[in-house]
Design an enzyme around this catalytic site. Structure first.
Site, PDB file in Angstrom:
ATOM      1  N   GLU A 153     108.830  30.454  67.120  1.00 55.32           N
ATOM      2  CA  GLU A 153     109.782  30.855  66.066  1.00 55.32           C
ATOM      3  C   GLU A 153     109.299  32.123  65.351  1.00 55.32           C
ATOM      4  O   GLU A 153     110.079  33.011  65.032  1.00 55.32           O
ATOM      5  CB  GLU A 153     109.939  29.722  65.043  1.00 55.32           C
ATOM      6  CG  GLU A 153     110.745  28.561  65.592  1.00 55.32           C
ATOM      7  CD  GLU A 153     110.567  27.297  64.757  1.00 55.32           C
ATOM      8  OE1 GLU A 153     111.584  26.742  64.335  1.00 55.32           O
ATOM      9  OE2 GLU A 153     109.414  26.879  64.542  1.00 55.32           O
ATOM     10  N   LEU A 201      72.494  46.303  48.106  1.00 57.20           N
ATOM     11  CA  LEU A 201      71.868  45.235  47.316  1.00 57.20           C
ATOM     12  C   LEU A 201      70.359  45.317  47.495  1.00 57.20           C
ATOM     13  O   LEU A 201      69.884  45.603  48.588  1.00 57.20           O
ATOM     14  CB  LEU A 201      72.334  43.875  47.841  1.00 57.20           C
ATOM     15  CG  LEU A 201      73.770  43.482  47.590  1.00 57.20           C
ATOM     16  CD1 LEU A 201      74.151  42.298  48.476  1.00 57.20           C
ATOM     17  CD2 LEU A 201      73.961  43.095  46.131  1.00 57.20           C
ATOM     18  N   GLU A 260      76.663  33.416  47.189  1.00 57.56           N
ATOM     19  CA  GLU A 260      77.615  33.694  48.274  1.00 57.56           C
ATOM     20  C   GLU A 260      76.860  33.876  49.572  1.00 57.56           C
ATOM     21  O   GLU A 260      75.650  34.088  49.563  1.00 57.56           O
ATOM     22  CB  GLU A 260      78.360  35.016  47.992  1.00 57.56           C
ATOM     23  CG  GLU A 260      79.398  34.910  46.925  1.00 57.56           C
ATOM     24  CD  GLU A 260      80.007  36.270  46.588  1.00 57.56           C
ATOM     25  OE1 GLU A 260      79.792  37.244  47.326  1.00 57.56           O
ATOM     26  OE2 GLU A 260      80.699  36.337  45.567  1.00 57.56           O
ATOM     27  N   LYS A 276      75.845  36.109  52.800  1.00 63.34           N
ATOM     28  CA  LYS A 276      75.754  37.537  53.097  1.00 63.34           C
ATOM     29  C   LYS A 276      76.247  37.710  54.532  1.00 63.34           C
ATOM     30  O   LYS A 276      75.524  37.460  55.500  1.00 63.34           O
ATOM     31  CB  LYS A 276      74.315  38.023  52.945  1.00 63.34           C
ATOM     32  CG  LYS A 276      74.214  39.532  53.047  1.00 63.34           C
ATOM     33  CD  LYS A 276      72.857  40.027  52.586  1.00 63.34           C
ATOM     34  CE  LYS A 276      72.813  41.533  52.468  1.00 63.34           C
ATOM     35  NZ  LYS A 276      73.174  42.247  53.679  1.00 63.34           N
ATOM     36  N   ASP A 333      77.290  39.114  57.985  1.00 63.91           N
ATOM     37  CA  ASP A 333      76.646  40.162  58.781  1.00 63.91           C
ATOM     38  C   ASP A 333      77.717  40.941  59.546  1.00 63.91           C
ATOM     39  O   ASP A 333      78.051  40.638  60.678  1.00 63.91           O
ATOM     40  CB  ASP A 333      75.655  39.505  59.752  1.00 63.91           C
ATOM     41  CG  ASP A 333      74.641  40.509  60.255  1.00 63.91           C
ATOM     42  OD1 ASP A 333      74.618  41.643  59.749  1.00 63.91           O
ATOM     43  OD2 ASP A 333      73.863  40.157  61.157  1.00 63.91           O
ATOM     44  N   TYR A 361      84.615  40.256  48.668  1.00 61.67           N
ATOM     45  CA  TYR A 361      83.614  39.889  47.670  1.00 61.67           C
ATOM     46  C   TYR A 361      83.596  40.741  46.410  1.00 61.67           C
ATOM     47  O   TYR A 361      82.669  40.647  45.617  1.00 61.67           O
ATOM     48  CB  TYR A 361      82.218  39.840  48.284  1.00 61.67           C
ATOM     49  CG  TYR A 361      81.799  41.069  49.076  1.00 61.67           C
ATOM     50  CD1 TYR A 361      81.674  42.306  48.456  1.00 61.67           C
ATOM     51  CD2 TYR A 361      81.532  40.981  50.436  1.00 61.67           C
ATOM     52  CE1 TYR A 361      81.289  43.420  49.167  1.00 61.67           C
ATOM     53  CE2 TYR A 361      81.143  42.092  51.159  1.00 61.67           C
ATOM     54  CZ  TYR A 361      81.024  43.315  50.524  1.00 61.67           C
ATOM     55  OH  TYR A 361      80.658  44.404  51.235  1.00 61.67           O
ATOM     56  N   LYS A 376      74.668  36.594  42.520  1.00 61.02           N
ATOM     57  CA  LYS A 376      75.221  37.548  41.556  1.00 61.02           C
ATOM     58  C   LYS A 376      75.281  36.889  40.178  1.00 61.02           C
ATOM     59  O   LYS A 376      75.586  35.695  40.088  1.00 61.02           O
ATOM     60  CB  LYS A 376      76.643  37.960  41.967  1.00 61.02           C
ATOM     61  CG  LYS A 376      76.708  38.614  43.332  1.00 61.02           C
ATOM     62  CD  LYS A 376      78.127  38.874  43.788  1.00 61.02           C
ATOM     63  CE  LYS A 376      78.093  39.517  45.172  1.00 61.02           C
ATOM     64  NZ  LYS A 376      79.410  39.646  45.783  1.00 61.02           N
ATOM     65  N   LYS A 409      67.246  37.396  52.169  1.00 60.79           N
ATOM     66  CA  LYS A 409      67.508  37.506  53.609  1.00 60.79           C
ATOM     67  C   LYS A 409      66.738  36.443  54.366  1.00 60.79           C
ATOM     68  O   LYS A 409      65.581  36.179  54.056  1.00 60.79           O
ATOM     69  CB  LYS A 409      67.066  38.891  54.088  1.00 60.79           C
ATOM     70  CG  LYS A 409      67.894  40.014  53.466  1.00 60.79           C
ATOM     71  CD  LYS A 409      68.744  40.675  54.484  1.00 60.79           C
ATOM     72  CE  LYS A 409      68.278  42.056  54.787  1.00 60.79           C
ATOM     73  NZ  LYS A 409      68.967  42.718  55.824  1.00 60.79           N
ATOM     74  N   CYS A 442      66.908  47.346  96.093  1.00 64.49           N
ATOM     75  CA  CYS A 442      67.574  46.062  95.865  1.00 64.49           C
ATOM     76  C   CYS A 442      66.617  44.929  96.261  1.00 64.49           C
ATOM     77  O   CYS A 442      66.054  44.952  97.356  1.00 64.49           O
ATOM     78  CB  CYS A 442      68.845  45.989  96.702  1.00 64.49           C
ATOM     79  SG  CYS A 442      69.623  44.370  96.654  1.00 64.49           S
ATOM     80  N   CYS A 496      68.208  43.270  99.632  1.00 64.07           N
ATOM     81  CA  CYS A 496      68.408  43.930 100.930  1.00 64.07           C
ATOM     82  C   CYS A 496      67.593  45.206 101.067  1.00 64.07           C
ATOM     83  O   CYS A 496      67.708  45.915 102.058  1.00 64.07           O
ATOM     84  CB  CYS A 496      69.890  44.208 101.160  1.00 64.07           C
ATOM     85  SG  CYS A 496      70.528  45.510 100.087  1.00 64.07           S
ATOM     86  N   CYS A 535      73.285  48.290  93.577  1.00 64.86           N
ATOM     87  CA  CYS A 535      72.900  48.320  94.984  1.00 64.86           C
ATOM     88  C   CYS A 535      74.140  48.793  95.744  1.00 64.86           C
ATOM     89  O   CYS A 535      75.180  48.138  95.700  1.00 64.86           O
ATOM     90  CB  CYS A 535      72.507  46.921  95.456  1.00 64.86           C
ATOM     91  SG  CYS A 535      72.466  46.787  97.247  1.00 64.86           S
ATOM     92  N   CYS A 560      74.484  43.740 101.888  1.00 63.29           N
ATOM     93  CA  CYS A 560      73.610  43.006 100.971  1.00 63.29           C
ATOM     94  C   CYS A 560      74.060  41.537 100.909  1.00 63.29           C
ATOM     95  O   CYS A 560      75.178  41.249 100.456  1.00 63.29           O
ATOM     96  CB  CYS A 560      73.663  43.649  99.588  1.00 63.29           C
ATOM     97  SG  CYS A 560      72.629  42.830  98.378  1.00 63.29           S
TER      98      CYS A 560
HETATM   99  S1  IVH Z   1      78.184  42.481  47.114  1.00 62.05           S
HETATM  100  C1  IVH Z   1      76.896  46.399  44.824  1.00 62.05           C
HETATM  101  N1  IVH Z   1      78.467  40.355  48.520  1.00 62.05           N
HETATM  102  O1  IVH Z   1      75.655  43.659  52.023  1.00 62.05           O
HETATM  103  C2  IVH Z   1      76.866  45.789  46.136  1.00 62.05           C
HETATM  104  N2  IVH Z   1      77.737  42.323  49.638  1.00 62.05           N
HETATM  105  O2  IVH Z   1      73.377  45.637  50.961  1.00 62.05           O
HETATM  106  C3  IVH Z   1      78.018  44.890  46.287  1.00 62.05           C
HETATM  107  N3  IVH Z   1      77.410  42.059  52.053  1.00 62.05           N
HETATM  108  O3  IVH Z   1      77.071  46.800  52.071  1.00 62.05           O
HETATM  109  C4  IVH Z   1      77.929  44.122  47.516  1.00 62.05           C
HETATM  110  N4  IVH Z   1      77.992  39.939  52.150  1.00 62.05           N
HETATM  111  O4  IVH Z   1      78.395  45.035  53.174  1.00 62.05           O
HETATM  112  C5  IVH Z   1      78.124  41.646  48.529  1.00 62.05           C
HETATM  113  N5  IVH Z   1      78.806  38.356  49.663  1.00 62.05           N
HETATM  114  C6  IVH Z   1      78.470  39.650  49.676  1.00 62.05           C
HETATM  115  C7  IVH Z   1      78.090  40.322  50.862  1.00 62.05           C
HETATM  116  C8  IVH Z   1      77.727  41.673  50.783  1.00 62.05           C
HETATM  117  C9  IVH Z   1      77.597  40.992  52.852  1.00 62.05           C
HETATM  118  C10 IVH Z   1      76.936  43.395  52.512  1.00 62.05           C
HETATM  119  C11 IVH Z   1      77.786  44.523  52.039  1.00 62.05           C
HETATM  120  C12 IVH Z   1      76.865  45.572  51.483  1.00 62.05           C
HETATM  121  C13 IVH Z   1      75.513  45.046  51.820  1.00 62.05           C
HETATM  122  C14 IVH Z   1      74.640  45.266  50.610  1.00 62.05           C
END
Ligand code: IVH
Length: 670
Positions: A36, A84, A113, A115, A117, A224, A291, A315, A409, A412, A427, A433
């Protein structure tokens, strides 16, 4: 329809489609079926093509991509994108909290929160419409990747509710692991180099020129931070909750993606929880962000030149173990590509015993500067096979020999080649082969290609070793007596093999073409080619220009097809297969249509008028897709007698439309 009516219709359809899109992608709630949804989208597309002036750059039709960006323009960030400060130590987090408590005199609230990647993005909305999306770049200026970002379904194109007129929202774009693994599986199928990790692939994807490719890859985004709105609420946590009302996907409290706490214990508990649980997340994170919640406290704390004092990231140490590189094995793929694999002294990593690590190609070995017997560091990333990330040089003997990529290879002994611009060695002895010969035949008989019953990899090995076959056409010359002579082949299994080979002559052209194993011709490409060129004569005589005109066929695929058919031995192979009666033309199916385009079906149970296979064929002939298990993305379930009760319940729970056999036929007949 006149222009005024069209305008009203476009507006109504846009609102409706945005609503369904938000429900599906942001709230995981399917209000209507895919079918739909697609009908409504098609309706909007039709009106927009008749009245192009009504097609806005934020129309839901833009989600599928199509815009090409030749060069990404540089944009200066209105608010610099800071980074950060980070630490790997919990003690430092405690010290940070103690410092905050000292300099700010109220009860402090912290927001924890994940982080994510991925890649940072800043998205500007003006009058409720997505205007521009810019990468972080060097923090003060980034690249305009708007067309690509618009294809990400969880990012709203138009907002709802009481949003401010002009603001920027920031977040992280990432590759969900499931989609990343799917992409690599596809790469494998094509015999191409796989992507190394989800983060770099997300970053590369965001900078691709063709936004249609971006749309197909399935990136996602979490938000964020909001800029330029003044203080909407007292604190960050409340603001994040607020932006959900405008249509954004935010991290959920329920699954602990975000948490507010006023104690050190609360913060530590969050860190410990995710240190354990991050393995089970459907995306990658590399740490936790903490934060200070209240904006008034944030203002008091202020910023250093590079980062806010009110936030810090913890980290995770990626689990890394040291072990010995015992040897390197070189695997030969069916297309002749050589993949080096490291054999390691067994070691425990992330709960499993690791004995092998991927090395990708010669460049990777060079970059690591591997020497024989090296003590290597091994990590697990988004990939299933772990990888070597470095060498412990202190353990290296001065007499250790550098690892040189093989020149011949391993199967062969033919000299390997490496074409310009290619990462892999090959190869070139395609015909001689044994591993490539076996690999090609195994690919031909595999389930997705000719699906030959009664024939497996071991039997192929035995047949090649006995010199009974050296290409796929030889399969059709095999006799029962030849097969029965082989070790471990009894009368019944020999019979099955011969019958299976015979039955495969009915397989459609697209399967045969895919089975030939032409480089870069995967299942989808084979289907596109057969649909458009109809028969083998059409394909063999198609020019490069004709080929690249076909949807999804690029220059690299076109060149590979042309090169394949230029070889005399390939032409001979095709002629033999034609002689044996295999399908080399697209059969126009009776009753075919595209009314089920983009709809997916699960057929389950026993039926009266049709067999399950018949129903599945009807679905495919009419543009639909058959899938095996029910998910929220399934459009229809056709339920027959004796369908499993749990399956039925799942369909009901997920709100998938359930059809009886008769209802399906009625739908088919419009
Ligand atoms: S806050 C003033 N929150 O981490 C900085 N950053 O080194 C505000 N990142 O470039 C960033 N998860 O891409 C914030 N929950 C999160 C995040 C986050 C990943 C990354 C972001 C930033 C890097 C900071």
């Amino acid at each position: 329809m006149n222009q005024d009516q069209a305008k009203i219709e476009v507006e109504a359809l846009t609102i409706e489609l945005n609503k369904y899109n938000h429900a599906y992608y942001v709230e995981n709630n399917s209000i209507i079926s895919d079918y739909e949804f697609d009908q409504l989208l098609k309706k909007l597309q039709d009106i927009e093509s008749k009245f192009p002036e009504l097609s806005s750059s934020n129309s839901p039709t833009k989600r599928v991509g199509g815009d090409i960006t030749k060069k990404f323009e540089t944009v200066i960030h209105k608010y610099p994108m800071l980074s950060l400060s980070n630490t790997y130590s919990k003690e430092e987090i405690e010290e940070w909290i103690a410092r905050i408590k000292k300099s700010v005199e109220s009860d402090i609230e912290y927001v924890c929160e994940l982080k994510y990647d991925g890649v940072a993005i800043g998205i500007q909305y003006v009058d409720g419409k997505l205007k521009q999306a810019v990468t972080r770049g060097d923090g003060s200026k980034g690249e305009n990747v708007t067309a690509n970002v618009k294809t990400i379904k969880t990012i709203p194109l138009s907002l709802i509710g009481d949003y401010p007129n002009d603001f920027e929202i920031r977040g992280e774009i990432f590759f969900p692991l499931e989609n990343f693994q799917k992409l690599n599986a596809y790469k494998r199928e094509l015999g191409e180099q796989e992507f190394a990790n989800p983060r770099n692939t997300a970053s590369g994807t965001l900078k691709m020129q063709d936004s249609r490719v971006v749309a197909d890859r399935g990136l996602d985004c979490f938000l964020y931070g909001v800029y330029g709105t003044g203080n909407l609420r007292q604190g960050h946590f409340e603001t994040v909750e607020k932006v959900a009302d405008w249509g954004f996907k935010i991290p959920k409290k329920e699954n602990r993606y975000i948490e507010k706490t006023s104690s050190v214990e609360g913060v530590m508990n969050f860190i410990e929880h995710w240190d354990q649980e991050r393995e089970n997340l459907p995306f990658e994170i590399d740490g936790i962000v903490i934060k200070v919640n209240k904006y008034s406290n944030q203002e008091e704390l202020g910023y250093t030149a590079k980062s806010p004092r009110w936030a810090i990231s913890y980290k995770f140490k990626t689990e890394r173990v040291e072990t010995i590189l015992e040897s390197i094995t070189y695997q030969v793929g069916r297309t002749g590509s050589i993949t080096p694999v490291a054999n390691l002294s067994a070691v425990q990593l992330g709960g499993t015993t690791v004995r092998r690590a991927s090395l990708h190609n010669a460049d990777q070995i060079g970059k690591l500067d591997l020497h024989e017997g090296d003590a290597v560091y091994v990590e697990k990333g988004g990939e299933i096979i772990p990888k070597i990330v470095g060498v412990n040089l202190e353990e290296r003997m001065s007499s250790a020999k550098k690892v040189d990529f093989i020149l011949e290879c391993p199967e062969c002994k033919t000299e390997l080649i490496r074409e310009e611009g290619e990462a892999n060695h090959y190869c070139p002895n395609e015909r001689g082969c044994p591993t490539q010969i076996k690999g090609r035949i195994e690919h031909f008989i595999s389930r997705k290609a000719m699906d030959i019953d009664g024939l497996g990899a071991e039997t192929v090995d035995a047949l090649v070793e006995a010199k009974l076959i050296k290409n796929v056409a030889d399969l059709y010359d095999l006799t029962f007596y030849q097969v029965e002579e082989l070790e471990r082949m009894a009368e019944k299994s020999s019979n099955n093999l011969i019958l299976g080979v015979k039955a495969s002559k009915k397989m459609p052209f697209a399967k045969v073409l895919f089975g030939l194993g032409i480089r870069f011709v995967g299942e989808t490409v084979a289907k596109k080619l057969t649909k458009s060129l109809k028969n083998i004569e059409g394909l063999m005589s198609a020019s490069r220009e004709q080929l690249v005109e076909i949807d999804e066929i690029g220059e690299r695929i076109a060149d590979s097809i042309i090169a394949y058919f230029e070889l005399e031995e390939n032409k001979e192979l095709i002629n033999r297969l034609i002689g044996f009666g295999l399908q080399f033309s697209e059969v126009e199916k009776e009753n075919s249509s595209s009314i089920f385009k983009d709809a997916s079906f699960v057929v389950s149970g026993v039926f009266t008028a049709f067999s399950r296979t018949d129903l599945k064929e009807l679905i495919e002939n009419n543009g639909g897709k058959n899938i095996s298990s029910i998910s929220k993305k399934t459009t229809y379930v056709i339920a027959g007698d004796r369908m499993g009760p749990s399956k039925l319940q799942k369909a009901i729970d997920l709100g998938v439309t359930i059809l009886s056999e008769d209802e399906f036929i009625a739908l088919l007949n419009g």
